[in-house]
Design an enzyme around this catalytic site. Structure first.
Site, PDB file in Angstrom:
ATOM      1  N   GLY A  73       0.806  -1.219   0.000  1.00 57.43           N
ATOM      2  CA  GLY A  73       0.000   0.000   0.000  1.00 57.43           C
ATOM      3  C   GLY A  73       0.837   1.265   0.000  1.00 57.43           C
ATOM      4  N   LYS A 123       9.469   1.740   0.356  1.00 59.88           N
ATOM      5  CA  LYS A 123       8.505   1.985   1.436  1.00 59.88           C
ATOM      6  C   LYS A 123       8.309   3.498   1.498  1.00 59.88           C
ATOM      7  CE  LYS A 123       7.833   0.290   6.163  1.00 59.88           C
ATOM      8  NZ  LYS A 123       8.218  -0.847   6.994  1.00 59.88           N
ATOM      9  N   GLY A 148       0.185   6.413   1.577  1.00 59.32           N
ATOM     10  CA  GLY A 148       1.267   5.825   0.787  1.00 59.32           C
ATOM     11  C   GLY A 148       2.653   6.304   1.199  1.00 59.32           C
ATOM     12  N   ARG A 178      14.569  -0.795   0.398  1.00 64.77           N
ATOM     13  CA  ARG A 178      15.024  -1.969   1.152  1.00 64.77           C
ATOM     14  C   ARG A 178      15.692  -2.943   0.192  1.00 64.77           C
ATOM     15  NH1 ARG A 178      10.041  -4.299   3.240  1.00 64.77           N
ATOM     16  NH2 ARG A 178      10.187  -3.105   5.136  1.00 64.77           N
ATOM     17  N   ASP A 228       1.859 -11.240   6.795  1.00 70.39           N
ATOM     18  CA  ASP A 228       2.333 -10.400   5.681  1.00 70.39           C
ATOM     19  C   ASP A 228       3.713  -9.826   5.974  1.00 70.39           C
ATOM     20  OD1 ASP A 228       0.334  -9.086   7.521  1.00 70.39           O
ATOM     21  OD2 ASP A 228       1.287  -7.304   6.714  1.00 70.39           O
TER      22      ASP A 228
HETATM   23  N1  LIG Z   1       0.742   5.117   5.100  1.00 71.46           N
HETATM   24  C1  LIG Z   1       0.246   4.072   4.453  1.00 71.46           C
HETATM   25  N2  LIG Z   1      -0.404   4.235   3.275  1.00 71.46           N
HETATM   26  C2  LIG Z   1      -0.908   3.184   2.618  1.00 71.46           C
HETATM   27  N3  LIG Z   1      -0.816   1.919   3.031  1.00 71.46           N
HETATM   28  C3  LIG Z   1      -0.176   1.681   4.192  1.00 71.46           C
HETATM   29  C4  LIG Z   1       0.390   2.741   4.953  1.00 71.46           C
HETATM   30  N4  LIG Z   1       0.963   2.197   6.049  1.00 71.46           N
HETATM   31  C5  LIG Z   1       0.782   0.870   5.974  1.00 71.46           C
HETATM   32  N5  LIG Z   1       0.095   0.555   4.860  1.00 71.46           N
HETATM   33  C6  LIG Z   1      -0.314  -0.791   4.435  1.00 71.46           C
HETATM   34  O1  LIG Z   1      -0.807  -1.492   5.560  1.00 71.46           O
HETATM   35  C7  LIG Z   1      -0.376  -2.847   5.552  1.00 71.46           C
HETATM   36  C8  LIG Z   1       0.407  -3.208   6.767  1.00 71.46           C
HETATM   37  O2  LIG Z   1       1.485  -2.317   6.913  1.00 71.46           O
HETATM   38  P1  LIG Z   1       2.906  -2.701   7.435  1.00 71.46           P
HETATM   39  O3  LIG Z   1       3.348  -1.554   8.258  1.00 71.46           O
HETATM   40  O4  LIG Z   1       3.013  -4.062   7.982  1.00 71.46           O
HETATM   41  O5  LIG Z   1       3.694  -2.837   6.040  1.00 71.46           O
HETATM   42  P2  LIG Z   1       4.611  -1.790   5.471  1.00 71.46           P
HETATM   43  O6  LIG Z   1       5.430  -1.371   6.598  1.00 71.46           O
HETATM   44  O7  LIG Z   1       3.899  -0.706   4.758  1.00 71.46           O
HETATM   45  O8  LIG Z   1       5.455  -2.546   4.377  1.00 71.46           O
HETATM   46  P3  LIG Z   1       6.560  -3.698   4.593  1.00 71.46           P
HETATM   47  O9  LIG Z   1       5.815  -4.863   5.151  1.00 71.46           O
HETATM   48  O10 LIG Z   1       7.098  -3.921   3.231  1.00 71.46           O
HETATM   49  O11 LIG Z   1       7.583  -3.157   5.531  1.00 71.46           O
HETATM   50  C9  LIG Z   1       0.405  -3.012   4.254  1.00 71.46           C
HETATM   51  O12 LIG Z   1      -0.495  -3.457   3.291  1.00 71.46           O
HETATM   52  C10 LIG Z   1       0.860  -1.610   3.966  1.00 71.46           C
HETATM   53  O13 LIG Z   1       1.149  -1.404   2.626  1.00 71.46           O
HETATM   54 MG   LIG Z   2       4.519  -4.954   6.572  1.00 73.67          MG
END
Ligand SMILES: Nc1ncnc2c1ncn2[C@@H]1O[C@H](COP(=O)(O)OP(=O)(O)OP(=O)(O)O)[C@@H](O)[C@H]1O
Ligand SMILES: [Mg+2]
Length: 481
Positions: free
Chosen positions: A92, A113, A126, A179, A258
């Site tokens: 996301g 990210k 995002g 990353r 995930d």
């Molecule tokens: N600010 C944001 N905008 C859009 N989607 C988000 C945001 N923060 C988190 N998400 C989405 O929420 C879900 C859980 O987030 P999580 O923090 O585990 O993953 P992430 O940190 O964004 O990515 P990764 O797992 O690659 O580190 C994921 O689908 C992520 O893409």
């Molecule tokens: Mg994540």
């Protein structure tokens, strides 16, 4: 033709070649500003690049502006979050920028990210906060320095936007991170296929994973046997990873499926923490009300995550093979954890008979006295003397002595056993203990106050030097400090 070495790398379309059932093509956000805050020069030789030949602007063009690369792929995945299945996931705020073969022949992902919205952003912006990016760099460099199998951060670019977050004073600064990892394929990538009933997409994905990340299994002709071996090895890798986190005192905090890599590599460092006082119930995420992802629960939730992964794998594998693979998890975990802890205690492989009891007594002492986990081992390292063989009373002087009777009794029993362990060794082996302690107990530990201490000068005066100094120390954690 560009001069930028990153844009001239040979990108391999490994995941792209699987077809568009596994990702969506997205566009990167354009940011008002690009200030390079971190470049991981340590990783450049792996791409056959010399740091001196790569400019900051090269990083910005490739990993802040995302020029001349396509397709940028937001990967599709689901996952169990705090035990509940969530279909509203997927990249996301990130995408797979590209995949490159390292000089070590490993295929690496550049994953972003904070690079803008995608079809999976829901109501999110995002984006990644600057502090979030800084924290992920610190965690991954610290874990890497300690020998944990982890993704790394390749770069962090500050992007000049104002973000609003509930868990940071807002408005707060924005960034985009890249990353460097061994795959962004998650347990949740498989879980999504099960949910959608797409058994037809399972074999291509699993074959791809084996071909790229478990290539030594390709010699096994029978697919069922190969798949069985794959799962058994994943179980082992995850057990080893859990043992690595536990021995260094790390609490990942969000072990949703995930955030579990199909290669057994640790990644995604959000609300993590290195624990100070030893406490199995320690939680790092303020929203983890039930303590599901507490420090002490990590080995168990990893096992649960592996069990959940059986559902999608069962679409193409025999249930019996899955059970056989998972049945070994606890033995793998204990063997790896014991080996790591006995090494932190100075003994490495030297205690075939007495090691289990030393580990048991050490954990009991740490838990009952709630001493600082790292101070305990730093104390042991600083004070160790071959003279300890002569008299158990001199072994490890600690503050534990001044606490209650139970703690004093435990310390006495622990000293007595540590002494018994020493008496089984030759004098040559005893001289190795000091070295083993120094090589496995870090002088710098990334406790929360250390993170706040480098963040304050960034906020107050945009002074990044303390951050760079800390990164350097974390990359060499067994140095003089
Ligand atoms: N600010 C944001 N905008 C859009 N989607 C988000 C945001 N923060 C988190 N998400 C989405 O929420 C879900 C859980 O987030 P999580 O923090 O585990 O993953 P992430 O940190 O964004 O990515 P990764 O797992 O690659 O580190 C994921 O689908 C992520 O893409
Ligand atoms: Mg994540």
């Amino acid at each position: 033709m560009t001069e930028n070495p990153f844009l001239n790398l040979t990108y391999e379309p490994a995941l792209e070649a699987l077809g568009d059932d596994y990702y969506d093509v997205v566009v990167a956000a354009s940011f008002p500003q690009h200030i390079l805050r971190f470049r991981n020069d340590d990783l450049l030789p792996r791409l056959n690049l010399e740091p001196d030949n790569v400019s900051d602007f090269d990083f910005i063009e490739a990993f802040g502006q995302f020029q001349q690369r396509s397709p940028l792929m937001a990967l599709r995945y689901h996952g169990y979050q705090f035990g509940d299945y969530n279909v509203a996931l997927g990249d996301g705020r990130g995408f797979l920028y590209g995949q490159v073969r390292g000089t070590d022949k490993v295929l690496y992902d550049f994953g972003t990210k904070g690079s803008g919205t995608t079809p999976y952003s829901r109501n999110g912006d995002g984006r990644l906060t600057l502090k979030g990016g800084v924290r992920e760099i610190l965690a991954s460099e610290a874990l890497h320095g300690l020998g944990v199998n982890t993704s790394r951060c390749f770069s962090l670019v500050e992007t000049g936007e104002s973000l609003w977050r509930g868990d940071e004073p807002s408005p707060t600064r924005s960034s985009v991170m890249v990353r460097f990892s061994k795959s962004h394929i998650r347990f949740g990538t498989f879980e999504r296929l099960h949910y959608l009933g797409r058994a037809d997409l399972m074999s291509p994905l699993l074959d791809h994973v084996i071909e790229v990340y478990y290539a030594h299994l390709l010699g096994i002709q029978d697919p069922q046997e190969r798949y069985g071996q794959f799962y058994a090895e994943l179980v082992q890798r995850v057990a080893q990873l859990a043992a690595q986190w536990m021995s260094v005192g790390f609490c990942h905090a969000v072990l949703n499926t995930d955030n579990m890599s199909i290669t057994g590599e640790s990644f995604d460092y959000g609300p993590y923490a290195f624990m100070d006082e030893f406490n199995p119930r320690f939680t790092a995420a303020y929203f983890d009300y039930m303590g599901r992802y507490s420090y002490g629960n990590q080995p168990r939730v990893c096992e649960w995550n592996l069990r959940m992964l059986q559902k999608p794998l069962a679409l193409i594998m025999a249930a019996e093979d899955l059970e056989t693979g998972l049945a070994r998890y606890r033995d793998h975990y204990y063997a790896a954890y014991k080996q790591k802890m006995l090494t932190k205690l100075g003994f490495g492989e030297l205690l075939p008979e007495l090691g289990d009891e030393l580990l048991r007594l050490t954990l009991e002492l740490l838990e009952k006295t709630q001493v600082s986990y790292h101070d305990f081992f730093t104390g042991l390292t600083g004070q160790f003397s071959p003279q300890w063989c002569e008299d158990p009373e001199h072994i490890l002087q600690t503050t534990v002595e001044n606490s209650d009777d139970e703690a004093a009794t435990l310390l006495k029993a622990w000293r007595f056993h540590y002494h018994s362990c020493l008496t089984t060794l030759s004098s040559e082996e005893i001289t190795q203990i000091g070295q083993c302690l120094r090589q496995h107990n870090p002088t710098t530990v990334l406790l929360r106050p250390e993170i706040e201490a480098i963040w304050e000068p960034i906020v107050a005066e945009d002074n990044w030097q303390p951050f760079y100094d800390l990164v350097a120390k974390l990359q060499d954690p067994f140095g003089e400090g």
